[in-house]
Motif scaffolding. Structure first.
Motif, mmCIF file in Angstrom:
data_model
loop_
_atom_site.group_PDB
_atom_site.id
_atom_site.type_symbol
_atom_site.label_atom_id
_atom_site.label_comp_id
_atom_site.label_asym_id
_atom_site.label_seq_id
_atom_site.Cartn_x
_atom_site.Cartn_y
_atom_site.Cartn_z
ATOM 1 N N ALA A 175 15.957 60.453 -17.738
ATOM 2 C CA ALA A 175 17.046 60.923 -16.854
ATOM 3 C C ALA A 175 16.820 62.425 -16.592
ATOM 4 C CB ALA A 175 18.293 60.513 -16.889
ATOM 5 N N VAL A 176 16.792 63.215 -17.632
ATOM 6 C CA VAL A 176 16.741 64.565 -17.441
ATOM 7 C C VAL A 176 15.354 65.103 -17.072
ATOM 8 C CG1 VAL A 176 16.379 66.489 -19.024
ATOM 9 C CG2 VAL A 176 18.058 65.062 -19.769
ATOM 10 N N VAL A 177 14.160 64.228 -17.453
ATOM 11 C CA VAL A 177 12.870 64.634 -16.718
ATOM 12 C C VAL A 177 13.221 64.471 -15.220
ATOM 13 C CG1 VAL A 177 10.496 64.039 -16.438
ATOM 14 C CG2 VAL A 177 11.631 64.342 -18.776
ATOM 15 N N VAL A 178 13.407 63.239 -14.854
ATOM 16 C CA VAL A 178 13.395 62.970 -13.248
ATOM 17 C C VAL A 178 14.495 64.052 -12.544
ATOM 18 C CG1 VAL A 178 14.200 61.293 -11.683
ATOM 19 C CG2 VAL A 178 12.571 60.428 -13.601
ATOM 20 N N ILE A 179 15.514 64.040 -13.127
ATOM 21 C CA ILE A 179 16.464 64.957 -12.276
ATOM 22 C C ILE A 179 15.845 66.222 -12.323
ATOM 23 C CG2 ILE A 179 18.684 66.080 -12.449
ATOM 24 C CD1 ILE A 179 19.678 63.433 -13.588
ATOM 25 N N ALA A 180 15.468 67.030 -13.231
ATOM 26 C CA ALA A 180 14.684 67.998 -13.298
ATOM 27 C C ALA A 180 13.649 68.234 -12.323
ATOM 28 C CB ALA A 180 14.185 68.738 -14.695
ATOM 29 N N LEU A 181 12.788 67.519 -12.259
ATOM 30 C CA LEU A 181 11.644 67.741 -11.453
ATOM 31 C C LEU A 181 12.165 67.421 -9.820
ATOM 32 C CD1 LEU A 181 8.684 65.155 -13.297
ATOM 33 C CD2 LEU A 181 8.912 67.730 -12.731
ATOM 34 N N TRP A 182 13.106 66.584 -9.772
ATOM 35 C CA TRP A 182 13.307 66.389 -8.468
ATOM 36 C C TRP A 182 14.143 67.525 -8.067
ATOM 37 C CZ3 TRP A 182 12.664 64.067 -4.039
ATOM 38 C CH2 TRP A 182 13.653 63.910 -3.088
ATOM 39 N N LEU A 183 15.069 68.273 -8.758
ATOM 40 C CA LEU A 183 15.858 69.526 -8.424
ATOM 41 C C LEU A 183 14.774 70.598 -8.107
ATOM 42 C CD1 LEU A 183 19.085 69.320 -10.788
ATOM 43 C CD2 LEU A 183 18.876 68.874 -8.366
ATOM 44 N N LEU A 184 13.685 70.537 -8.776
ATOM 45 C CA LEU A 184 12.803 71.830 -8.709
ATOM 46 C C LEU A 184 12.017 71.374 -7.278
ATOM 47 C CD1 LEU A 184 11.203 72.123 -12.171
ATOM 48 C CD2 LEU A 184 12.564 73.798 -10.902
ATOM 49 N N TYR A 185 11.590 70.343 -6.907
ATOM 50 C CA TYR A 185 10.890 70.159 -5.970
ATOM 51 C C TYR A 185 12.146 70.541 -4.542
ATOM 52 C CZ TYR A 185 8.941 67.172 -2.221
ATOM 53 O OH TYR A 185 7.979 66.909 -0.886
ATOM 54 N N ARG A 186 13.206 70.045 -4.603
ATOM 55 C CA ARG A 186 14.231 70.104 -3.717
ATOM 56 C C ARG A 186 14.261 71.641 -3.233
ATOM 57 N NH1 ARG A 186 17.557 66.242 -1.752
ATOM 58 N NH2 ARG A 186 18.436 67.817 -0.456
ATOM 59 N N ARG A 187 14.483 72.273 -4.386
ATOM 60 C CA ARG A 187 14.829 73.752 -4.338
ATOM 61 C C ARG A 187 13.790 74.557 -3.764
ATOM 62 N NH1 ARG A 187 16.099 78.037 -9.648
ATOM 63 N NH2 ARG A 187 15.998 79.829 -8.103
ATOM 64 N N TYR A 188 12.697 74.491 -4.070
ATOM 65 C CA TYR A 188 11.431 75.317 -3.545
ATOM 66 C C TYR A 188 10.669 74.689 -2.548
ATOM 67 C CZ TYR A 188 11.776 78.054 -7.984
ATOM 68 O OH TYR A 188 12.109 78.594 -9.141
ATOM 69 N N ARG A 189 11.301 73.339 -2.012
ATOM 70 C CA ARG A 189 10.514 72.954 -0.760
ATOM 71 C C ARG A 189 11.510 73.444 0.422
ATOM 72 N NH1 ARG A 189 11.742 68.271 2.525
ATOM 73 N NH2 ARG A 189 9.958 67.173 3.277
ATOM 74 N N ARG A 190 12.665 74.015 0.172
ATOM 75 C CA ARG A 190 13.321 74.472 1.300
ATOM 76 C C ARG A 190 12.627 75.788 1.744
ATOM 77 N NH1 ARG A 190 18.865 74.885 -1.670
ATOM 78 N NH2 ARG A 190 19.505 72.600 -1.834
ATOM 79 N N PRO A 191 12.203 75.532 3.152
ATOM 80 C CA PRO A 191 11.626 76.750 3.813
ATOM 81 C C PRO A 191 12.590 77.991 3.809
ATOM 82 C CG PRO A 191 12.470 75.284 5.465
ATOM 83 C CD PRO A 191 12.891 74.813 4.354
ATOM 84 N N ARG A 192 11.837 79.138 3.703
ATOM 85 C CA ARG A 192 12.627 80.542 3.531
ATOM 86 C C ARG A 192 12.864 80.897 4.915
ATOM 87 N NH1 ARG A 192 8.223 84.085 0.237
ATOM 88 N NH2 ARG A 192 8.138 82.773 -1.878
ATOM 89 N N ARG A 193 14.008 81.633 4.663
ATOM 90 C CA ARG A 193 14.690 82.252 6.019
ATOM 91 C C ARG A 193 13.741 82.976 6.990
ATOM 92 N NH1 ARG A 193 19.877 84.895 3.856
ATOM 93 N NH2 ARG A 193 18.644 85.630 2.704
ATOM 94 N N VAL A 194 13.579 82.773 8.147
ATOM 95 C CA VAL A 194 12.852 83.629 8.802
ATOM 96 C C VAL A 194 13.610 84.624 9.965
ATOM 97 C CG1 VAL A 194 10.687 82.044 8.782
ATOM 98 C CG2 VAL A 194 12.411 81.819 10.705
ATOM 99 N N ARG A 195 13.100 85.641 10.224
ATOM 100 C CA ARG A 195 13.672 86.448 11.183
ATOM 101 C C ARG A 195 12.935 86.410 12.579
ATOM 102 N NH1 ARG A 195 16.938 90.360 9.043
ATOM 103 N NH2 ARG A 195 16.744 90.409 6.576
ATOM 104 N N SER A 196 13.952 86.155 13.767
ATOM 105 C CA SER A 196 13.368 86.184 15.011
ATOM 106 C C SER A 196 12.873 87.529 15.525
ATOM 107 C CB SER A 196 14.614 85.656 15.868
ATOM 108 O OG SER A 196 15.580 86.644 15.826
ATOM 109 N N SER A 197 12.478 87.759 16.687
ATOM 110 C CA SER A 197 12.256 89.013 17.082
ATOM 111 C C SER A 197 13.468 90.081 17.589
ATOM 112 C CB SER A 197 11.494 88.813 18.588
ATOM 113 O OG SER A 197 12.388 88.222 19.578
ATOM 114 N N SER A 198 14.622 89.428 17.600
ATOM 115 C CA SER A 198 15.639 90.292 17.669
ATOM 116 C C SER A 198 16.143 90.868 16.489
ATOM 117 C CB SER A 198 16.811 89.317 18.554
ATOM 118 O OG SER A 198 17.200 88.427 17.805
ATOM 119 N N GLY A 199 15.672 90.344 15.244
ATOM 120 C CA GLY A 199 16.215 90.937 14.152
ATOM 121 C C GLY A 199 17.142 89.841 13.442
#
Length: 204
Positions: A175-199
């Motif tokens: 349970a610990v291994v599966v949850i840890a791998l899933w949480l890491l995947y979800r955390r780093y899979r999120r796209p970073r915030r980007v800025r538009s041309s207006s800032g």
């Protein structure tokens, strides 16, 4: 009950590192009384087999800690880890250990069943690992590779030892291994915030 947990723990460990549970079973059978492999699997305790598995383990540990090489290694291990999972599940459930005194309780006349189950368990664990590693490498510019690999090797070793010595602990560790791998995947899979041309900051 204990047979299933033993096999599950060993095959899940193989999904993270193919050679750790094989080496654990072989060494414990050869040098201790904690494991007694059945005749059809006692080749795991052969000195030459242990040496070969040990060398392969060193190569696997090294390759898995190098960014890019680790992903290439995972593709190769797509065949190796499930195969190892089938071997250790079948040998584990048919071995006499400190917690299993009647290994023929399960799968008595169907030797192929535990092999298939072990292949399936190891493949699922391997697939999760394989999906998670590129995401971690991309998000950390490869810095996460040695850390993640060390954590996976530690988890594999812990699962393999627990499977033989304390099978009930396998449930918690899994349970610990599966949850840890899933949480890491979800955390780093999120796209970073980007800025538009207006800032302004655009959030996904």
């Amino acid at each position: 009950m204990f047979e299933i947990l033993t096999g599950t723990g060993l095959s899940a460990a193989a999904g993270l590192n193919a050679f750790i549970p094989m080496l654990i079973l072989g060494l414990l059978d050869r040098y201790t009384d904690l494991v007694q492999l059945p005749p059809e699997w006692d080749w795991l305790a052969n000195g030459w087999v242990l040496l070969i598995v040990g060398v392969l383990l060193v190569l696997e540990i090294a390759a898995d800690k190098i960014p890019v090489v680790d992903s290439f290694n995972d593709w190769i291990q797509t065949v190796v880890r499930p195969a190892a999972g089938g071997i250790v599940f079948s040998s584990g459930v048919s071995s006499e250990t400190v917690t299993v005194s009647d290994p023929d309780t399960f799968f008595g006349g169907t030797a192929w069943v535990p092999v298939v189950i072990g292949i399936g368990i190891a493949f699922v664990v391997h697939l999760v690992k394989m999906m998670t590693r590129p995401v971690l490498n991309a998000a950390t510019v490869g810095a996460a590779a040695p850390v993640a690999s060390t954590a996976e090797d530690t988890a594999s070793l812990s699962l393999a030892l627990a499977a033989v010595l304390l099978p009930l602990l396998v449930v918690v560790l899994l349970a610990v291994v599966v949850i840890a791998l899933w949480l890491l995947y979800r955390r780093y899979r999120r796209p970073r915030r980007v800025r538009s041309s207006s800032g302004r900051v655009l959030r996904p």
